[in-house]
Scaffold this motif. Structure first.
Motif, PDB file in Angstrom:
ATOM      1  N   ARG A 113      36.639-109.767   6.853  1.00  0.00           N
ATOM      2  CA  ARG A 113      35.915-108.503   6.706  1.00  0.00           C
ATOM      3  C   ARG A 113      36.246-107.543   7.846  1.00  0.00           C
ATOM      4  N   ALA A 114      36.214-108.078   9.085  1.00  0.00           N
ATOM      5  CA  ALA A 114      36.536-107.236  10.236  1.00  0.00           C
ATOM      6  C   ALA A 114      37.980-106.757  10.172  1.00  0.00           C
ATOM      7  N   ALA A 115      38.871-107.617   9.685  1.00  0.00           N
ATOM      8  CA  ALA A 115      40.277-107.243   9.568  1.00  0.00           C
ATOM      9  C   ALA A 115      40.461-106.123   8.556  1.00  0.00           C
ATOM     10  N   ARG A 116      39.767-106.202   7.419  1.00  0.00           N
ATOM     11  CA  ARG A 116      39.871-105.134   6.420  1.00  0.00           C
ATOM     12  C   ARG A 116      39.381-103.807   6.985  1.00  0.00           C
ATOM     13  N   CYS A 117      38.278-103.840   7.724  1.00  0.00           N
ATOM     14  CA  CYS A 117      37.741-102.608   8.318  1.00  0.00           C
ATOM     15  C   CYS A 117      38.718-102.021   9.330  1.00  0.00           C
ATOM     16  N   PHE A 118      39.366-102.891  10.110  1.00  0.00           N
ATOM     17  CA  PHE A 118      40.304-102.424  11.123  1.00  0.00           C
ATOM     18  C   PHE A 118      41.550-101.835  10.474  1.00  0.00           C
ATOM     19  N   ILE A 119      42.053-102.498   9.464  1.00  0.00           N
ATOM     20  CA  ILE A 119      43.277-102.059   8.800  1.00  0.00           C
ATOM     21  C   ILE A 119      43.059-100.765   8.025  1.00  0.00           C
ATOM     22  N   ASN A 120      41.841-100.560   7.563  1.00  0.00           N
ATOM     23  CA  ASN A 120      41.522 -99.368   6.769  1.00  0.00           C
ATOM     24  C   ASN A 120      40.431 -98.543   7.452  1.00  0.00           C
ATOM     25  N   PRO A 121      40.753 -97.871   8.564  1.00  0.00           N
ATOM     26  CA  PRO A 121      39.730 -97.084   9.263  1.00  0.00           C
ATOM     27  C   PRO A 121      39.185 -95.971   8.373  1.00  0.00           C
ATOM     28  N   ASP A 122      37.874 -95.829   8.350  1.00  0.00           N
ATOM     29  CA  ASP A 122      37.211 -94.876   7.470  1.00  0.00           C
ATOM     30  C   ASP A 122      36.274 -94.013   8.298  1.00  0.00           C
ATOM     31  N   LEU A 123      36.601 -92.744   8.420  1.00  0.00           N
ATOM     32  CA  LEU A 123      35.798 -91.850   9.253  1.00  0.00           C
ATOM     33  C   LEU A 123      34.387 -91.675   8.699  1.00  0.00           C
ATOM     34  N   GLU A 124      34.234 -91.728   7.393  1.00  0.00           N
ATOM     35  CA  GLU A 124      32.897 -91.605   6.813  1.00  0.00           C
ATOM     36  C   GLU A 124      31.998 -92.748   7.266  1.00  0.00           C
ATOM     37  N   VAL A 125      32.599 -93.904   7.450  1.00  0.00           N
ATOM     38  CA  VAL A 125      31.834 -95.077   7.884  1.00  0.00           C
ATOM     39  C   VAL A 125      31.624 -95.062   9.401  1.00  0.00           C
ATOM     40  N   SER A 126      32.662 -94.700  10.152  1.00  0.00           N
ATOM     41  CA  SER A 126      32.627 -94.809  11.614  1.00  0.00           C
ATOM     42  C   SER A 126      32.009 -93.603  12.314  1.00  0.00           C
ATOM     43  N   TRP A 127      31.928 -92.463  11.645  1.00  0.00           N
ATOM     44  CA  TRP A 127      31.435 -91.232  12.264  1.00  0.00           C
ATOM     45  C   TRP A 127      29.977 -91.374  12.657  1.00  0.00           C
ATOM     46  N   GLU A 128      29.691 -91.203  13.946  1.00  0.00           N
ATOM     47  CA  GLU A 128      28.325 -91.287  14.456  1.00  0.00           C
ATOM     48  C   GLU A 128      27.646 -89.930  14.309  1.00  0.00           C
ATOM     49  N   ASP A 129      26.379 -89.942  13.936  1.00  0.00           N
ATOM     50  CA  ASP A 129      25.613 -88.712  13.777  1.00  0.00           C
ATOM     51  C   ASP A 129      25.559 -87.969  15.110  1.00  0.00           C
ATOM     52  N   PRO A 130      25.995 -86.717  15.160  1.00  0.00           N
ATOM     53  CA  PRO A 130      25.958 -85.957  16.411  1.00  0.00           C
ATOM     54  C   PRO A 130      24.566 -85.878  17.037  1.00  0.00           C
ATOM     55  N   LEU A 131      23.530 -85.946  16.220  1.00  0.00           N
ATOM     56  CA  LEU A 131      22.165 -85.858  16.745  1.00  0.00           C
ATOM     57  C   LEU A 131      21.808 -87.040  17.641  1.00  0.00           C
ATOM     58  N   LEU A 132      22.611 -88.114  17.575  1.00  0.00           N
ATOM     59  CA  LEU A 132      22.355 -89.281  18.415  1.00  0.00           C
ATOM     60  C   LEU A 132      22.871 -89.099  19.837  1.00  0.00           C
ATOM     61  N   ILE A 133      23.645 -88.046  20.075  1.00  0.00           N
ATOM     62  CA  ILE A 133      24.181 -87.787  21.409  1.00  0.00           C
ATOM     63  C   ILE A 133      23.198 -86.906  22.176  1.00  0.00           C
ATOM     64  N   ALA A 134      22.716 -87.410  23.283  1.00  0.00           N
ATOM     65  CA  ALA A 134      21.691 -86.707  24.061  1.00  0.00           C
ATOM     66  C   ALA A 134      22.183 -85.334  24.508  1.00  0.00           C
ATOM     67  N   GLY A 135      21.367 -84.326  24.275  1.00  0.00           N
ATOM     68  CA  GLY A 135      21.663 -82.984  24.753  1.00  0.00           C
ATOM     69  C   GLY A 135      22.430 -82.116  23.783  1.00  0.00           C
ATOM     70  N   LEU A 136      23.064 -82.723  22.780  1.00  0.00           N
ATOM     71  CA  LEU A 136      23.938 -81.947  21.899  1.00  0.00           C
ATOM     72  C   LEU A 136      23.150 -80.953  21.038  1.00  0.00           C
ATOM     73  N   GLU A 137      21.989 -81.372  20.572  1.00  0.00           N
ATOM     74  CA  GLU A 137      21.202 -80.486  19.702  1.00  0.00           C
ATOM     75  C   GLU A 137      20.762 -79.235  20.458  1.00  0.00           C
ATOM     76  N   GLU A 138      20.371 -79.374  21.721  1.00  0.00           N
ATOM     77  CA  GLU A 138      19.950 -78.212  22.493  1.00  0.00           C
ATOM     78  C   GLU A 138      21.115 -77.249  22.709  1.00  0.00           C
ATOM     79  N   VAL A 139      22.291 -77.783  23.046  1.00  0.00           N
ATOM     80  CA  VAL A 139      23.468 -76.926  23.202  1.00  0.00           C
ATOM     81  C   VAL A 139      23.742 -76.187  21.902  1.00  0.00           C
TER      82      VAL A 139
END
Length: 629
Positions: free
Chosen positions: A39-65
């Motif tokens: 499973r980990a190998a399939r995820c690595f071989i097929n990187p998917d930005l929709e899956v890996s993209w972290e919500d910007p709101l989780l980064i401290a300070g970004l919403e205020e900027v």
């Protein structure tokens, strides 16, 4: 160089090979890199930005900027984007300029000049900002360490919004919206480049303007900056760069298309490695020897004629950069050769040494002497330095003990920038030597990790065209996911010859069992020895296998990274008998070592259960020893 064989979970490679249908070479490489399940190998071989993209709101300070930037855009305020002179800063600036234009604001831009200004919000940079009279300054890839300068801007009624990704060792700017994922240890986005942080801001900004997919138009710029700044190509960064490479390979932005056409005209599919050696150095050259705005213009310009003229100019600037680098390296080596052999750091400097190539020269010195290196330029009573580290040494942390001497200081574990008074250089040298002398020597030792180890007579069966071609599924390669490296033991070097304009590269055939594989060693440090004794000697070779097309045919070519002489050649019969005994002893020794030391390292080789295709690899003194350049 100390080479270490990466440990692998017993049976992991075989399971991945069976379930994914990949070659043993790819399966072993995945397992060696900690990817131990199908499973980990399939995820690595097929990187998917929709899956890996972290919500910007989780980064401290970004919403205020984002809130403040949104307000500035909607109110039609005068915005100035302040970036950096390297490719990360240039791409982050290009990203924000293009986005602000799309949202109806025509921003001003300032990129600091290495000569006369230096990194970040310096006094010289502030003077240029005052002349532009902006209402809002948005920093990208800088600003977190500029508390005093931010305060001066605020005193003039200028609002400052900071986006950065660098470490901060001093006081943070006060009363200003800021985002820097590295401020929160272990937080979301800590491995993002400066352009990655800017892309997160654009993602959030797009939502507020009813354009949630806006950020996806700029994955090419984000990939360029992320690769250039050598950020770890794992998880989110891996998916981001993979998606960005797709955009780059179908380049629609005129500037990027012109770069690719000029510098990689024969490439059918661009890779991160190709960008690192072709496009990125040319973009960097503008900021190193002239003005980074030249590179920025290429990335924000849409007129084909202007784009072509700018691309030509970048090529000339890159040649100038090479010439200045060569000249400064010669001066630095003259000084370095006079320093004590038992030193812990290489510190050199001279009057008006060029700002743009100091960092490159520091890297060359660090590689040559296996010691951290700092190259200073002496001008107007100041010593302005660029430093590079080695091994596992965190140079930024080591230098924090000397902060009372610094007029300016910044960077990260592997690279730092310092400004002190010229008169303090002797004391600085003495104190840094003392600080580094207290650290264990093991921190200074460069360690290379190997994805596998096998005997030469097995290489031709493992390094097939199919297997080497399949390694491409592990791309993009870069920091934390480098091109695969393997140790081939007992190869006979034949038909060796010096090649290249300077006759400093070594081309040869590596006799592996009944087959010979083409090999090339660029800037070979052992060239005279190999040329005089190759045909009678066996070598252990650290190799990166690649495919090469010649007259319409694909062949496997070994790119040599290091080598060590291990013995003289024997006849085929004696060699075969000896190899069989060696294999038996090798497997027995591995089992005994595993029982004795568990998971600890012995001679640099992590004890582990042998994987099937590695069972023929004889023990070698090359593992865990200092060899090579």
């Amino acid at each position: 160089m100390r080479w270490v064989l990466k440990p692998a979970v017993p049976g992991a490679a075989q399971t991945i090979e069976a379930e994914l249908g990949v070659t043993p070479l790819v399966a072993q490489t995945l397992a060696a890199r900690g990817i131990t399940t199908p499973r980990a190998a399939r995820c690595f071989i097929n990187p998917d930005l929709e899956v890996s993209w972290e919500d910007p709101l989780l980064i401290a300070g970004l919403e205020e900027v984002c809130e403040h930037l949104e307000a500035a855009i909607r109110q039609g305020r005068r915005i100035l984007v302040f970036g950096d002179y390297d490719v990360d800063g240039i791409t982050a600036t290009a990203l924000m300029v293009r986005v602000l234009r799309q949202l109806g604001n025509e921003p001003q831009v300032i990129l600091p000049r290495r000569e006369g200004e230096g990194y970040g919000l310096t006094e010289a940079a502030l003077a240029r900002i005052y002349q532009r009279a902006p209402e809002v300054v948005l920093t990208v890839d800088c600003g977190i360490a500029a508390a005093a300068e931010v305060a001066k801007l605020q005193q003039r009624g200028i609002e400052v919004l900071i986006t950065d990704h660098h470490e901060n060792s001093g006081a943070l700017p006060l009363d200003t919206p800021l985002v820097d994922p590295r401020l929160e240890r272990g937080g979301v986005g800590g491995d993002l480049a400066g352009v990655g942080v800017a892309l997160k801001l654009v993602a959030l900004l797009g939502r507020r303007f009813g354009r949630p997919a806006l950020w996806q138009n700029y994955l090419d710029l984000a990939a360029l900056g992320t690769i250039a700044d050598r950020m770890p190509l794992l998880d989110e960064n891996r998916a981001l760069v993979a998606a960005g490479l797709i955009q780059l390979n179908t380049a629609t932005q005129p500037g990027i298309a012109a770069l690719l056409q000029r510098f990689t005209p024969n490439a059918t599919q661009l890779s991160a490695t190709a960008l690192s050696f072709g496009v990125i150095p040319r973009l960097n050259a503008a900021g190193r020897v002239y003005d980074p705005l030249v590179a920025l213009d290429l990335l924000i310009e849409d007129d084909p004629r202007r784009v072509e003229a700018t691309a030509q100019r970048l090529e000339l600037l890159n040649q100038e950069r090479r010439d200045r680098e060569r000249q400064l390296l010669g001066l630095a080596l003259e000084q370095a050769e006079q320093l004590p052999a038992d030193r812990r750091v290489t510190i050199v400097g001279g009057e008006m040494w060029h700002e743009g190539v100091r960092g490159i020269v520091a890297s060359r010195l660090a590689q040559r002497y296996a010691l951290p290196a700092i190259v200073f330029s002496l001008e107007n009573g100041l010593a302005i330095g660029s430093g590079r580290s080695v091994g596992q040494l965190n140079l930024h942390t080591a230098l924090t003990e000397l902060q009372d001497m610094f007029l300016r200081f910044g960077g990260h574990a592997g690279a730092v920038g310092i400004t002190i008074k010229s008169q303090d250089l002797p004391q600085f040298n003495k104190r840094l030597e003392a600080a580094l002398a207290s650290l264990p020597l093991a921190l200074f030792e460069a360690t290379g990790e190997l994805d596998g180890h096998f005997a030469a007579n097995a290489a031709s069966q493992l390094l097939t065209i199919q297997a080497v071609e399949e390694l491409e599924i592990l791309e993009p390669f870069g920091r934390a996911n480098p091109e695969p490296l393997y140790l081939v033991s007992g190869a006979r070097v034949t038909k060796s010859r010096a090649v290249g304009a300077g006759q400093d590269h070594l081309a040869f055939k590596a006799a592996c069992g009944l087959y010979e594989l083409d090999a090339i060693w660029f800037n070979c440090p052992l060239l005279p020895d190999v040329l005089t004794s190759a045909s009678a000697c066996l070598y252990d070779l650290v190799v990166t296998p690649q495919l090469e097309e010649w007259h319409g045919r694909l062949n496997v070519k070994l790119h040599i990274q290091d080598a060590q002489l291990t013995g003289t050649c024997q006849t085929d019969t004696v060699q075969a008998a000896s190899a069989a005994e060696h294999v038996k002893a090798h497997v027995e020794n591995k089992v005994q070592a595993a029982s004795a030391v568990g998971s600890k390292q012995q001679k640099g080789l992590a004890a582990r259960e042998p994987v099937s295709w590695d069972d023929t690899a004889p023990d070698t003194p090359f593992l865990g020893t200092e060899t090579g350049p």
